[in-house]
Motif scaffolding. Structure first.
Motif, short mmCIF file in Angstrom:
data_model
loop_
_atom_site.label_atom_id
_atom_site.label_comp_id
_atom_site.label_asym_id
_atom_site.label_seq_id
_atom_site.Cartn_x
_atom_site.Cartn_y
_atom_site.Cartn_z
N GLN A 2 -14.57 1.10 29.92
CA GLN A 2 -13.47 0.88 28.99
C GLN A 2 -13.28 -0.62 28.77
OE1 GLN A 2 -10.10 3.56 28.94
NE2 GLN A 2 -8.86 1.89 29.68
N HIS A 4 -11.03 -3.81 28.50
CA HIS A 4 -9.74 -4.29 29.01
C HIS A 4 -9.49 -5.71 28.51
CE1 HIS A 4 -9.25 -1.08 32.04
NE2 HIS A 4 -10.54 -1.19 32.26
N SER A 49 -15.08 -2.55 31.90
CA SER A 49 -15.14 -2.15 33.30
C SER A 49 -14.85 -0.66 33.41
CB SER A 49 -14.10 -2.93 34.12
OG SER A 49 -14.07 -2.47 35.46
N LEU A 51 -13.44 0.38 36.15
CA LEU A 51 -12.28 0.42 37.04
C LEU A 51 -10.99 0.70 36.27
CD1 LEU A 51 -13.01 -2.72 39.26
CD2 LEU A 51 -13.36 -0.31 39.87
N PRO A 52 -10.02 1.36 36.91
CA PRO A 52 -8.71 1.53 36.27
C PRO A 52 -7.94 0.20 36.26
CG PRO A 52 -8.69 2.47 38.47
CD PRO A 52 -10.09 2.04 38.20
N GLU A 53 -6.90 0.16 35.45
CA GLU A 53 -6.12 -1.06 35.25
C GLU A 53 -5.70 -1.74 36.55
OE1 GLU A 53 -1.61 -2.00 33.81
OE2 GLU A 53 -2.77 -0.68 32.52
N HIS A 54 -5.13 -0.99 37.49
CA HIS A 54 -4.61 -1.62 38.71
C HIS A 54 -5.74 -2.23 39.55
CE1 HIS A 54 -5.58 2.39 40.32
NE2 HIS A 54 -5.63 1.82 41.51
N LYS A 55 -6.93 -1.63 39.52
CA LYS A 55 -8.05 -2.19 40.28
C LYS A 55 -8.66 -3.40 39.58
CE LYS A 55 -9.16 1.72 43.12
NZ LYS A 55 -10.19 2.56 43.71
N THR A 78 -5.54 -2.03 27.94
CA THR A 78 -6.77 -1.52 27.33
C THR A 78 -6.80 -1.99 25.88
OG1 THR A 78 -5.74 0.52 26.55
CG2 THR A 78 -6.73 0.55 28.79
N GLU A 81 -4.21 -0.06 23.99
CA GLU A 81 -2.84 -0.53 24.26
C GLU A 81 -2.56 -1.84 23.53
OE1 GLU A 81 -1.83 1.20 28.68
OE2 GLU A 81 -3.18 -0.53 28.54
#
Length: 169
Positions: A2, A4, A49, A51-55, A78, A81
């Protein structure tokens, strides 16, 4: 993967918080992020990445703390967003350089604007995880303070638009 957009707090071209964008790109690549590109020397970076946002935020914050010797806040959105932030601008007729979105980690409290002080010619509105401010007469002489925005980072809508385009491609 995704796309970011990471927005760093308190990063600028000179003085305190100085971070060369080449260093920021290298940190992102070391974190395993792909297709890294920065925009202007104020802590804006677009990358891909899995990875999710918090990571994503945690990985970048750890590298920035090691580099700077102190914590550097990172807010992540993202591509979708960031496009939503731009589309939700409650001041669409105002020049983009006079409207900022203050990015937050979580939704602003419903009463956030009631606690603002120093308001003169500014107009404000709450977003999903942002606070929008239209500085009608410019930011230079503004005394506006929004306690709920203290841990956030602001970008003018021209920058938001550019980041949204970069993230969409």
């Amino acid at each position: 993967m995704q796309t970011h957009i990471a927005l760093l707090r308190a990063v600028n071209v000179g003085g305190t918080g100085k971070l060369p964008m080449a260093e920021l790109r290298a940190m992102c690549e070391q974190a395993g992020f792909a297709d890294v590109c920065t925009y202007i020397a104020s802590g804006n970076v677009v990358f891909r990445s899995a990875l999710p946002e918090h990571k994503v935020a945690a990985a970048l914050e750890a590298r920035l703390a090691a580099y700077a010797g102190k914590p550097v806040g990172v807010l992540v959105r993202t591509a979708a967003e960031m496009a939503e932030v731009l589309a939700a601008n409650p001041f669409p007729d105002a020049p983009g350089k006079r409207v900022v979105a203050i990015f937050l980690d979580s939704p602003p409290p419903a009463d956030a604007l009631e606690h603002a002080s120093g308001r003169r010619h500014e107009a404000m509105a709450l977003g999903r995880r942002e606070i929008y401010v239209h500085y009608g007469e410019g930011m230079a002489d503004s005394r506006l303070r929004i306690p709920a925005a203290k841990a956030g980072t602001a970008r003018n809508l021209n920058t938001v638009a550019k980041l949204a385009v970069m993230a969409a491609t």
